[in-house]
Design an enzyme around this catalytic site. Structure first.
Site, PDB file in Angstrom:
ATOM      1  N   CYS A  53       0.850  -1.194   0.000  1.00 28.21           N
ATOM      2  CA  CYS A  53       0.000   0.000   0.000  1.00 28.21           C
ATOM      3  C   CYS A  53       0.888   1.247   0.000  1.00 28.21           C
ATOM      4  O   CYS A  53       2.120   1.135   0.080  1.00 28.21           O
ATOM      5  CB  CYS A  53      -0.863  -0.009   1.257  1.00 28.21           C
ATOM      6  SG  CYS A  53       0.159  -0.104   2.748  1.00 28.21           S
ATOM      7  N   HIS A  83       4.817  -5.484   8.836  1.00 31.72           N
ATOM      8  CA  HIS A  83       4.735  -6.870   9.276  1.00 31.72           C
ATOM      9  C   HIS A  83       4.975  -7.819   8.110  1.00 31.72           C
ATOM     10  O   HIS A  83       4.074  -8.531   7.674  1.00 31.72           O
ATOM     11  CB  HIS A  83       3.379  -7.126   9.941  1.00 31.72           C
ATOM     12  CG  HIS A  83       3.306  -6.516  11.306  1.00 31.72           C
ATOM     13  ND1 HIS A  83       2.135  -6.165  11.910  1.00 31.72           N
ATOM     14  CD2 HIS A  83       4.294  -6.198  12.179  1.00 31.72           C
ATOM     15  CE1 HIS A  83       2.400  -5.658  13.113  1.00 31.72           C
ATOM     16  NE2 HIS A  83       3.704  -5.656  13.277  1.00 31.72           N
ATOM     17  N   HIS A 176      -0.772  -4.101  19.300  1.00 35.59           N
ATOM     18  CA  HIS A 176      -0.259  -3.800  17.956  1.00 35.59           C
ATOM     19  C   HIS A 176       0.404  -2.422  17.994  1.00 35.59           C
ATOM     20  O   HIS A 176      -0.124  -1.497  18.620  1.00 35.59           O
ATOM     21  CB  HIS A 176      -1.436  -3.815  16.973  1.00 35.59           C
ATOM     22  CG  HIS A 176      -1.032  -3.700  15.524  1.00 35.59           C
ATOM     23  ND1 HIS A 176      -0.612  -2.514  14.970  1.00 35.59           N
ATOM     24  CD2 HIS A 176      -0.977  -4.618  14.532  1.00 35.59           C
ATOM     25  CE1 HIS A 176      -0.336  -2.722  13.688  1.00 35.59           C
ATOM     26  NE2 HIS A 176      -0.544  -3.989  13.393  1.00 35.59           N
ATOM     27  N   GLU A 178       0.613   0.027  15.956  1.00 39.72           N
ATOM     28  CA  GLU A 178      -0.184   1.184  15.528  1.00 39.72           C
ATOM     29  C   GLU A 178      -1.165   1.598  16.617  1.00 39.72           C
ATOM     30  O   GLU A 178      -1.330   2.791  16.899  1.00 39.72           O
ATOM     31  CB  GLU A 178      -0.946   0.857  14.235  1.00 39.72           C
ATOM     32  CG  GLU A 178      -1.719   2.053  13.726  1.00 39.72           C
ATOM     33  CD  GLU A 178      -2.725   1.694  12.636  1.00 39.72           C
ATOM     34  OE1 GLU A 178      -2.372   0.938  11.709  1.00 39.72           O
ATOM     35  OE2 GLU A 178      -3.866   2.184  12.720  1.00 39.72           O
ATOM     36  N   THR A 244      -6.208   1.315  11.558  1.00 39.17           N
ATOM     37  CA  THR A 244      -6.523   1.455  10.127  1.00 39.17           C
ATOM     38  C   THR A 244      -6.771   0.135   9.403  1.00 39.17           C
ATOM     39  O   THR A 244      -7.234   0.138   8.271  1.00 39.17           O
ATOM     40  CB  THR A 244      -5.363   2.148   9.403  1.00 39.17           C
ATOM     41  OG1 THR A 244      -4.174   1.397   9.685  1.00 39.17           O
ATOM     42  CG2 THR A 244      -5.184   3.583   9.838  1.00 39.17           C
ATOM     43  N   CYS A 283      -8.029   2.735   6.491  1.00 35.62           N
ATOM     44  CA  CYS A 283      -7.360   3.400   5.367  1.00 35.62           C
ATOM     45  C   CYS A 283      -7.898   2.853   4.044  1.00 35.62           C
ATOM     46  O   CYS A 283      -8.564   1.813   4.018  1.00 35.62           O
ATOM     47  CB  CYS A 283      -5.859   3.219   5.462  1.00 35.62           C
ATOM     48  SG  CYS A 283      -5.355   1.546   5.093  1.00 35.62           S
ATOM     49  N   SER A 312       0.526  -9.787  10.628  1.00 36.35           N
ATOM     50  CA  SER A 312      -0.035  -8.651   9.895  1.00 36.35           C
ATOM     51  C   SER A 312      -1.550  -8.576  10.111  1.00 36.35           C
ATOM     52  O   SER A 312      -2.290  -9.515   9.771  1.00 36.35           O
ATOM     53  CB  SER A 312       0.275  -8.806   8.404  1.00 36.35           C
ATOM     54  OG  SER A 312      -0.605  -8.024   7.645  1.00 36.35           O
ATOM     55  N   SER A 313      -1.999  -7.457  10.667  1.00 36.82           N
ATOM     56  CA  SER A 313      -3.418  -7.307  10.994  1.00 36.82           C
ATOM     57  C   SER A 313      -4.286  -7.320   9.734  1.00 36.82           C
ATOM     58  O   SER A 313      -5.280  -8.040   9.646  1.00 36.82           O
ATOM     59  CB  SER A 313      -3.608  -6.004  11.767  1.00 36.82           C
ATOM     60  OG  SER A 313      -4.958  -5.715  11.915  1.00 36.82           O
ATOM     61  N   SER A 375       1.381  -5.616   3.297  1.00 35.01           N
ATOM     62  CA  SER A 375       2.828  -5.526   3.535  1.00 35.01           C
ATOM     63  C   SER A 375       3.584  -6.630   2.802  1.00 35.01           C
ATOM     64  O   SER A 375       4.728  -6.917   3.126  1.00 35.01           O
ATOM     65  CB  SER A 375       3.087  -5.591   5.038  1.00 35.01           C
ATOM     66  OG  SER A 375       2.343  -6.640   5.619  1.00 35.01           O
TER      67      SER A 375
HETATM   68  S1  SF4 Z   1      -2.470   2.719   7.288  1.00 36.42           S
HETATM   69 FE1  SF4 Z   1      -1.205   0.865   7.171  1.00 36.42          FE
HETATM   70  S2  SF4 Z   1      -2.247  -0.436   5.664  1.00 36.42           S
HETATM   71 FE2  SF4 Z   1      -3.095   1.636   5.426  1.00 36.42          FE
HETATM   72  S3  SF4 Z   1      -1.889   2.646   3.805  1.00 36.42           S
HETATM   73 FE3  SF4 Z   1      -0.916   3.123   5.773  1.00 36.42          FE
HETATM   74  S4  SF4 Z   1       0.641   1.546   6.109  1.00 36.42           S
HETATM   75 FE4  SF4 Z   1      -0.770   0.809   4.534  1.00 36.42          FE
END
Ligand code: SF4
Length: 408
Positions: A53, A83, A176, A178, A244, A283, A312-313, A375
């Protein structure tokens, strides 16, 4: 969307190319139906959206740049950049060191770091406490900060809710990276609490309704609420944000449940004073990957293969969706495929690594759904496809199937 400068070995000439061709004919992503690569005895249904992404490509570009610009310095990553084991291993082989594990376990003590060292902040972002620690050491945190703009958007949303005197309910996995970062940022502005799923939300709503005591709250949400949280006043006016990469439908159900609870407690007329009706903070990549996975469920395939890191979520949610219809194999590399009989894979619901016998159906054509998480490099997906192709005698060559796509 911006084009990033990432190592060419992450770019793919098969599944990535198919994705690229779809993008050219449908730039606004109006059509989420998968592409079918028909090799004769085996067909692959390739998701409309999968793989790296925006935030991941941005993080990869900055990390490789940090190594290139600082050949004589220690270059550290706060934790896994993304991840994905393959990407992290490649960075380690080029000299990057991890300061901590994904769960926060320290590998390198802070005292070992020097002001001249380089520290890369991963795509998940980091906590205000860690940022402060690095600044105290004298490290320039913003120089190689790869925090994804979509994560920063969640922080801004919680700041806004906090300004309006809302308590922040974060739908996320509390351990996690994030969510730890989001919790740290939101706690600065407002009382905050993390719920992982509907069961935890129901418990929280029972506290709001007075069916559970404040003591129950402190015990159940230990380690998941901000300092000084007072359930008697901090659960009267709330707003929901999320990690996200959560499952869109789950976040929606959680927000709806909290809303209904506030309505039941305060009445329809008072609802807007107690619940902030905002959209989720998922996201674009999570939304697109999940929409593309729903479209994969419309196919009549025999099995699904999802490639990605086991921690990886976003990948785990793609697996969760595929499992609703297909026998699903969650693998982090083609090496997990031992042969046409045996496959090692991650059993996500039970969180364990298992081996399955007779995983590849013996029928013609065999129809396989193939996708990956945000990822995962497309080249890994290619390697999985190429390995599976070797088990099908008489399969058409990749070149001829790709030529069909190019000429469509
Ligand atoms: S929030 Fe995470 S999954 Fe979404 S674009 Fe950003 S890095 Fe990628």
């Amino acid at each position: 969307m911006k084009n990033f400068d990432i190592p060419s070995y992450y770019r793919s000439s098969i599944t990535g190319r198919v994705k690229e061709l779809r993008k050219q004919t449908d730039p606004r992503k109006q059509d989420f139906t998968p592409a079918t690569m028909d090799f004769g005895p085996v067909q692959f249904h390739i998701a409309r959206h999968f793989g790296f992404c925006y935030g991941v490509e941005n993080a990869i570009e900055i990390s490789y740049k940090a190594l290139e610009e600082n050949p004589d310095k220690n270059v550290y990553l706060l934790s896994q950049m993304i991840h994905n084991q393959e990407v992290n291993n490649d960075l380690v082989s080029r000299g990057i060191k991890f300061i901590m594990d994904t769960d926060g376990t320290q590998f390198i003590p802070w005292e070992q770091l020097k002001p001249e060292d380089i520290v890369i902040v991963p795509a998940f972002g980091t906590t205000l406490e860690i940022e402060e620690k690095l600044k105290t050491i004298g490290i320039e945190v913003q120089r190689y900060n790869t925090t994804c703009p979509f994560v920063e958007k969640v922080w801004k949303r919680s700041a806004k809710l906090g300004e309006d005197s809302h308590t922040i309910i974060i739908h996320g996995k509390h351990n996690h990276e994030e969510t730890r970062a989001t919790f740290s940022h939101s706690s600065k502005n407002a009382p905050s609490v993390i719920v992982k799923n509907m069961a935890e939300t129901e418990f929280l709503c029972d506290v709001i309704k007075g069916k559970k005591t404040h003591e129950d709250f402190f015990q159940y949400f230990k380690g998941k609420y901000s300092d000084g949280f007072d359930p008697s006043k901090d659960l009267k006016r709330v707003g929901v944000v999320n990690q996200t990469t959560m499952l869109a439908t789950e976040t929606q159900a959680i927000a709806d449940f909290v809303k209904q609870t506030m309505q039941a407690v305060y009445g329809e007329a008072e609802l807007k004073n107690h619940f902030a009706d905002t959209r989720d903070t998922l996201c674009y990549a999570t939304n697109d990957n999940q929409d593309a996975t729903y479209a994969l469920l419309e196919e009549n395939a025999d099995i699904a293969i999802v490639v990605g890191g086991y921690n990886s979520s976003n990948t785990s949610h793609i697996v969760e969706l595929c499992e609703r219809k297909y026998p699903t194999y969650f693998i982090n590399s083609p090496n997990e495929i031992i042969g046409e009989k045996l496959i090692n894979h991650y059993d996500y619901p039970n969180h364990k690594h298992i081996t399955t016998d007779s995983w590849l159906p013996k029928k013609s054509p065999t129809k396989i759904v193939l996708t990956s998480g945000a990822s995962c490099p497309d080249t890994l997906v290619d390697q999985v496809l190429l390995k599976i192709l070797t088990y099908f005698e008489g399969a058409k060559s990749v070149e001829s199937v790709m030529a069909e796509f190019e000429n469509q």
